[in-house]
Write a protein that holds these residues in place. Structure first.
Motif, PDB file in Angstrom:
ATOM      1  N   CYS A  98      -3.906  -4.274  -2.456  1.00 54.57           N
ATOM      2  CA  CYS A  98      -2.703  -5.079  -2.291  1.00 54.57           C
ATOM      3  C   CYS A  98      -1.464  -4.273  -2.661  1.00 54.57           C
ATOM      4  O   CYS A  98      -0.460  -4.279  -1.930  1.00 54.57           O
ATOM      5  N   LEU A  99      -1.536  -3.556  -3.767  1.00 60.04           N
ATOM      6  CA  LEU A  99      -0.386  -2.759  -4.199  1.00 60.04           C
ATOM      7  C   LEU A  99      -0.187  -1.545  -3.299  1.00 60.04           C
ATOM      8  O   LEU A  99       0.946  -1.136  -3.035  1.00 60.04           O
ATOM      9  N   ARG A 100      -1.281  -0.974  -2.809  1.00 58.87           N
ATOM     10  CA  ARG A 100      -1.150   0.128  -1.847  1.00 58.87           C
ATOM     11  C   ARG A 100      -0.468  -0.368  -0.576  1.00 58.87           C
ATOM     12  O   ARG A 100       0.415   0.306  -0.026  1.00 58.87           O
ATOM     13  N   ALA A 101      -0.863  -1.545  -0.103  1.00 55.84           N
ATOM     14  CA  ALA A 101      -0.236  -2.125   1.087  1.00 55.84           C
ATOM     15  C   ALA A 101       1.247  -2.374   0.858  1.00 55.84           C
ATOM     16  O   ALA A 101       2.084  -2.103   1.738  1.00 55.84           O
ATOM     17  N   TYR A 102       1.595  -2.917  -0.310  1.00 53.70           N
ATOM     18  CA  TYR A 102       3.000  -3.166  -0.624  1.00 53.70           C
ATOM     19  C   TYR A 102       3.798  -1.865  -0.589  1.00 53.70           C
ATOM     20  O   TYR A 102       4.911  -1.820  -0.038  1.00 53.70           O
ATOM     21  N   TYR A 118       4.768   6.352  -3.039  1.00 56.24           N
ATOM     22  CA  TYR A 118       3.641   7.281  -2.918  1.00 56.24           C
ATOM     23  C   TYR A 118       2.923   7.476  -4.253  1.00 56.24           C
ATOM     24  O   TYR A 118       1.723   7.774  -4.273  1.00 56.24           O
ATOM     25  N   ALA A 119       3.627   7.288  -5.366  1.00 55.28           N
ATOM     26  CA  ALA A 119       2.943   7.326  -6.659  1.00 55.28           C
ATOM     27  C   ALA A 119       1.966   6.152  -6.765  1.00 55.28           C
ATOM     28  O   ALA A 119       0.830   6.318  -7.234  1.00 55.28           O
ATOM     29  N   ILE A 120       2.391   4.964  -6.316  1.00 54.41           N
ATOM     30  CA  ILE A 120       1.475   3.814  -6.289  1.00 54.41           C
ATOM     31  C   ILE A 120       0.283   4.113  -5.403  1.00 54.41           C
ATOM     32  O   ILE A 120      -0.871   3.856  -5.762  1.00 54.41           O
ATOM     33  N   ILE A 121       0.552   4.656  -4.226  1.00 54.25           N
ATOM     34  CA  ILE A 121      -0.516   4.920  -3.251  1.00 54.25           C
ATOM     35  C   ILE A 121      -1.536   5.893  -3.814  1.00 54.25           C
ATOM     36  O   ILE A 121      -2.756   5.656  -3.732  1.00 54.25           O
ATOM     37  N   ASN A 122      -1.078   6.980  -4.405  1.00 55.44           N
ATOM     38  CA  ASN A 122      -2.035   7.960  -4.916  1.00 55.44           C
ATOM     39  C   ASN A 122      -2.845   7.404  -6.078  1.00 55.44           C
ATOM     40  O   ASN A 122      -4.062   7.610  -6.157  1.00 55.44           O
ATOM     41  N   ASN A 123      -2.184   6.680  -6.961  1.00 55.95           N
ATOM     42  CA  ASN A 123      -2.914   6.127  -8.101  1.00 55.95           C
ATOM     43  C   ASN A 123      -3.840   4.990  -7.677  1.00 55.95           C
ATOM     44  O   ASN A 123      -4.917   4.817  -8.256  1.00 55.95           O
ATOM     45  N   ALA A 124      -3.456   4.221  -6.662  1.00 52.71           N
ATOM     46  CA  ALA A 124      -4.368   3.215  -6.103  1.00 52.71           C
ATOM     47  C   ALA A 124      -5.568   3.896  -5.471  1.00 52.71           C
ATOM     48  O   ALA A 124      -6.716   3.431  -5.617  1.00 52.71           O
TER      49      ALA A 124
END
Length: 482
Positions: free
Chosen positions: A134-138, A102-108
């Motif tokens: 791509c990183l959000r999807a991952y 979720y940290a990746i998702i929010n920052n993406a």
């Protein structure tokens, strides 16, 4: 309020210091979006996403602990409970496997929102959007497999009011994942800007895995086997990758090899790879992933993946017995045994890469998907390519022989076993058990050693306690929620 502030620190960790959040009346994080003034700003932000990509990679060992081929961990704290099928919502693996993605998702999402406030060259903007998506999807792919229905966030969290969000269905989550990856595949560069960053083939490889997963439980969209094979074969035939001649060459590297599609990099001494200490049963209570005797005995004669990949004890040059049982060798640096380093020293020193996608898995995806569609006739070429590399002696017909003459059901069992031999410790174990509905293998392997018998609840992990407290959602239904 304290828990909400901590969660917001997680959501905004890349752009906003927690000291800024710890005001008496925090109002907004909109300034994070306004951070972006140039292409260089976006590039710096994208690089920041890979911190939690690496963190996700280092958490995969907890998914491996539950595998039917994993022995009782050296440490009984939390990992032992997970091995015994007795987890709790406050366990750190449960929390971190939620918070890192979720940290990746929010920052993406912050990056994607930032693109709306600046004019860049079209190709540059598309590349930034593609990498963020791509990183959000991952990240979502990790979450939806582990937790099932989850909050779907496509906008950055900027205030306390935006923390609470209801769950979305797994179908909706996978729709976003696939759409993000299709966009990424079309707009990422053919080659990675830097090792460790995603590019076109990484998106294609992820699509192969996503399609294979959605063809199985719980979505059971069997038409996606065809898409999974198509994407896997695109990677195989791209001429960008090549299986290494020796299985041992795939590991113990600090850079990419010819087989690498995507790996997470570490940078000791600031950030090392703890997988040596997690697989070295030195009596320090840090080894969480250990092989069972049944798994060791399951390998074919002359299989390099067992001969090199699993060792039986280690006595160093001083004559000191460092390890007294069998252990996995994939992430072991024997020099650490010679130097008799402590677990803390090894975890801050090991510089081995963390595999995310590699070519061998594409062959196994193509084999599995082809068999599910049409039976094994055209699937042998893919699985036998992996088995050929595993042979110690190619001249000996008994060394990992080619498969042939199997029924569709027998081939299905064979390819799943091949995945275990080839990909153990690389984070696929729990996901494979779920999508193929084979958790009964864990029950058969552990029997009365399980505190709680295998059941329907094993199809999802517990939602972590802090999310239940902070968000307006229930625990997963199989654990008593609605």
């Amino acid at each position: 309020m304290k828990n909400l502030i901590i969660l917001l620190c997680v959501f905004s960790l890349f752009f906003t210091a927690c000291s800024d959040i710890l005001e008496e009346e925090p109002k907004t994080f909109i300034s994070s979006v306004n951070f972006y003034k140039s292409e260089a700003d976006f590039n710096a932000a994208l690089m920041g996403l890979y911190v939690d990509v690496r963190n996700i990679g280092l958490q995969k060992n907890l998914q491996e602990v539950f595998a039917d081929y994993s022995d009782l961990p050296e440490s009984a704290e939390q990992t032992g409970d997970i091995w015994q099928n007795n987890p709790s919502a406050n366990f750190w693996p449960i929390r971190q496997n939620w918070s890192f993605p979720y940290a990746i998702i929010n920052n993406a999402n912050l990056i994607l929102a930032g693109l709306e406030n600046i004019e860049l060259e079209a190709a540059v903007e598309a590349g930034i959007e593609a990498e963020a998506k791509c990183l959000r999807a991952y990240a979502y792919f990790q979450l939806v497999q582990l937790y099932g229905d989850i909050p779907l966030r496509t906008e950055p969290v900027r205030s306390l009011d935006e923390i609470q969000k209801e769950k979305s269905s797994q179908n909706d989550i996978y729709d976003l994942i696939i759409n993000d990856l299709i966009f990424a595949e079309s707009n990422l560069p053919d080659d990675a800007v830097d090792e460790g960053r995603v590019y076109k083939s990484a998106a294609t490889g992820l699509l192969a895995k996503v399609y294979l997963t959605t063809a199985g439980y719980p979505l059971n969209i069997t038409a996606n086997y065809s898409l999974a094979k198509t994407k896997a074969v695109e990677v195989i035939t791209s001429d960008k990758f090549q299986l290494l001649g020796d299985y041992a060459q795939v590991f113990h590297n600090n850079r990419y090899t010819s087989e690498t599609i995507w790996e997470a990099l570490v940078s000791p001494p600031n950030v090392g790879n703890p997988l040596h200490q997690n697989t070295a049963p030195t009596g320090n209570q840090t080894a969480t992933m250990l092989p069972t005797e049944a798994f060791i005995n399951s390998f074919a004669i002359g299989d390099r993946r067992m001969e090199w990949g699993i060792k039986d004890g280690y006595t160093n040059a001083k004559g000191n017995e460092i390890v007294s049982r069998t252990y996995y060798n994939k992430f072991i640096d024997e020099q650490f045994f010679e130097d008799e380093l402590s677990p803390a020293e090894t975890s801050s020193t090991l510089d081995y890469t963390i595999p995310i996608l590699r070519l061998a898995e594409m062959y196994l995806i193509a084999a599995e998907a082809e068999n599910e569609m049409n039976g094994p006739a055209a699937a042998y070429e893919y699985i036998n390519k992996v088995r050929e590399r595993a042979r110690i002696d190619n001249a000996d017909p008994l060394n990992v022989p080619d498969l042939s003459g199997l029924s569709q059901e027998d081939f299905r069992d064979a390819v799943l076993m091949e995945r275990k031999w080839e990909l153990h410790l690389e984070g696929s174990a729990w996901f494979d058990l779920k999508r193929t509905q084979s958790f009964d293998l864990v029950q058969a392997a552990r029997g009365s050693e399980l505190v709680v018998p295998i059941g329907p609840y094993n199809n999802t992990w517990l939602i972590p306690d802090f999310e239940i407290s902070n968000n307006n959602i229930d625990q997963n239904p199989s654990y008593g929620g609605n």
